[in-house]
Design an enzyme around this catalytic site. Structure first.
Site, PDB file in Angstrom:
ATOM      1  N   LYS A 155       0.792  -1.238   0.000  1.00 37.73           N
ATOM      2  CA  LYS A 155       0.000   0.000   0.000  1.00 37.73           C
ATOM      3  C   LYS A 155       0.827   1.293   0.000  1.00 37.73           C
ATOM      4  CE  LYS A 155      -2.103  -1.650   3.641  1.00 37.73           C
ATOM      5  NZ  LYS A 155      -2.966  -1.932   4.776  1.00 37.73           N
ATOM      6  N   ASP A 191      -5.378  -5.931  10.522  1.00 38.91           N
ATOM      7  CA  ASP A 191      -6.690  -5.251  10.628  1.00 38.91           C
ATOM      8  C   ASP A 191      -7.864  -6.216  10.395  1.00 38.91           C
ATOM      9  OD1 ASP A 191      -5.944  -5.451   7.958  1.00 38.91           O
ATOM     10  OD2 ASP A 191      -6.470  -3.393   7.417  1.00 38.91           O
TER      11      ASP A 191
END
Ligand code: GLC
Length: 436
Positions: A155, A191
């Site tokens: 990312k 997450d």
């Protein structure tokens, strides 16, 4: 009407389609890769053991959590009341600058320490010892609940000196450097693991945690006997597995996907993520638009300003476009109605494929857990793509119906706000329970 541009757009639609046949094939390969990943064989699905077991819903206490994995760092204090009830006591958000995202490890972990310090001051929280859950949303190999070695950044992050090292140790060193010894890192988690922990603490029918935001990934609870690569005994008969489905590489890519991949920071990796997640959708659409400008199908001048820089066309803009708002007017760009309509259509094509791939991946995991869909499955989903992109959830639902027919009713897609942060507190609570 310009026939040529219509033909071109129809071709683009075809290149971005995922029909039921391709979806079923994807599920087939997904299962194969899951199996190989669990056995420790080479697979594009890493299937990472999290050392987290499902919560009971009765755990209690107040815990600190940090949630890091996108453009913001969040620090939270969360109170678990038992009976599946969770209260957020305080939350602060800190923007992560490009400098921190691409700087040195020391800069990065000192920044996190300072954010925790600022949060505690702001919320007037003082204690002798804090248990902190650390949600770190990158692929990490764990050997225990509080030890995790970063495999590689994703990312757009590229902090130096962190890959291959234990992230908990590095944060601990920074906390000591910054005289914050009262903080005890009790768990590191992904997450998706946090989202599933939060979801299943509040709802026993929640069997999967999914992120559809800047990145994409999912987690589910697996029986220990099926995690063939797990060497050491574990205290429960199930463990959450972080699939890292962003890496799935058995999907056919088109020329636009290949261009995005080639120009990205990690060519060849995270192939599914680059077709699905928020970081990349704007970029894919931009490349299609540039192609159409080059072919002379889009004629309006002035678009260059938002198309030249990499990642200048964001998924947020795409989502405004899809809902019919004129993002060009706001940026002072004059564009014809036809061109705006073409770009809107491209936005819809790209986002629809993303939703269909995401739904197919969910279908694959649900079918892995419960092949005949005997039970109901609630899927906890966090992330702006799922939450905010117009029509995204509906597109996912219609894909699930194509795959499962009427049985799709047994799958409920549930927005689970802040699951990744709250879940870190839930995981800390599970650990505290084990110690008591
Ligand atoms: C990327 C990360 C993964 C994370 C996902 C969602 O795919 O590799 O660990 O869960 O983004 O944030």
């Amino acid at each position: 009407m310009n026939d040529k541009y219509e033909v071109f757009l129809r071709d683009v639609k075809n290149e971005f389609s995922l029909n039921i046949h391709q979806a079923l094939e994807m599920i087939h390969y997904f299962h194969k890769e899951m199996e190989m990943g669990l056995a420790g064989e080479k697979s594009s699905l890493k299937m990472l053991p999290s050392f987290v077991c499902p919560p009971k819903g009765t755990e209690k206490g107040t815990f600190l959590a940090i949630d890091l994995g996108g453009t913001n760092l969040r620090v939270l204090a969360v109170r678990l009341l038992g009976d599946g009830i969770i209260e957020t006591v305080g939350v602060s958000r800190f923007a992560i600058s490009d400098e921190v995202m691409t700087g040195t490890g020391n800069m990065f972990f000192d920044f996190i320490s300072r954010c925790i310090e600022a949060f505690l001051k702001e919320n007037h929280i003082a204690q002798e010892r804090f248990d902190l859950g650390f949600t770190f949303s990158f692929p990490v190999i764990q050997s225990s609940i509080d030890r995790g070695v970063l495999i590689s950044w994703t990312k757009g992050f590229s902090v130096s000196g962190v890959e291959g090292r234990d992230v908990v140790g590095l944060l601990n060193d920074a906390l000591i450097r910054n005289k914050m010894e009262s903080i005890h890192i009790s768990a590191i988690l992904n997450d998706t693991v946090g989202t599933l922990a939060a979801g299943s603490y509040m709802d026993p029918l929640c069997h999967m945690g999914v992120i559809l935001g800047t990145g994409t990934n999912a987690c589910y609870s697996e029986k220990i006997k099926n995690i063939k690569k797990l060497k050491d005994p574990f205290s429960s008969d199930e463990m959450f597995i972080n699939i890292e489905w962003g890496g799935f590489d058995r999907l056919e890519r088109n020329i636009y996907d290949e261009t995005v991949d080639k120009n990205s920071q990690n060519p060849g990796e995270q192939r599914l993520e680059k077709m699905v997640s928020g970081l990349y959708l704007g970029e894919i659409a931009k490349i299609v638009v540039i192609h159409m400008i080059e072919k002379g199908y889009i004629l309006s001048m002035g678009l260059q300003s938002i198309l030249t820089e990499p990642y200048s066309f964001t998924t947020e803009q795409l989502s405004h476009l899809s809902s019919g708002s004129d993002i060009f007017k706001k940026s002072g760009i004059r564009i014809s109605d036809t061109d705006r309509e073409i770009i809107r259509e491209i936005a819809c094509i790209v986002s629809e494929r993303s939703a269909r791939i995401a739904a197919t991946a969910i279908a694959a995991v649900v079918q892995w857990i419960d092949p005949r869909l005997h039970n109901h499955h609630h899927i906890a989903i966090d992330g702006s793509l799922f939450e905010k992109y117009p029509g995204y959830k509906e597109n996912m639902q219609s894909m699930l119906e194509e795959i499962f027919g009427d049985l799709a009713k047994k799958i409920t897609l549930k927005l689970t706000h802040d699951g990744s942060g709250i879940g870190a507190a839930v995981v800390s609570a599970i650990e505290a329970h084990k110690r008591s």
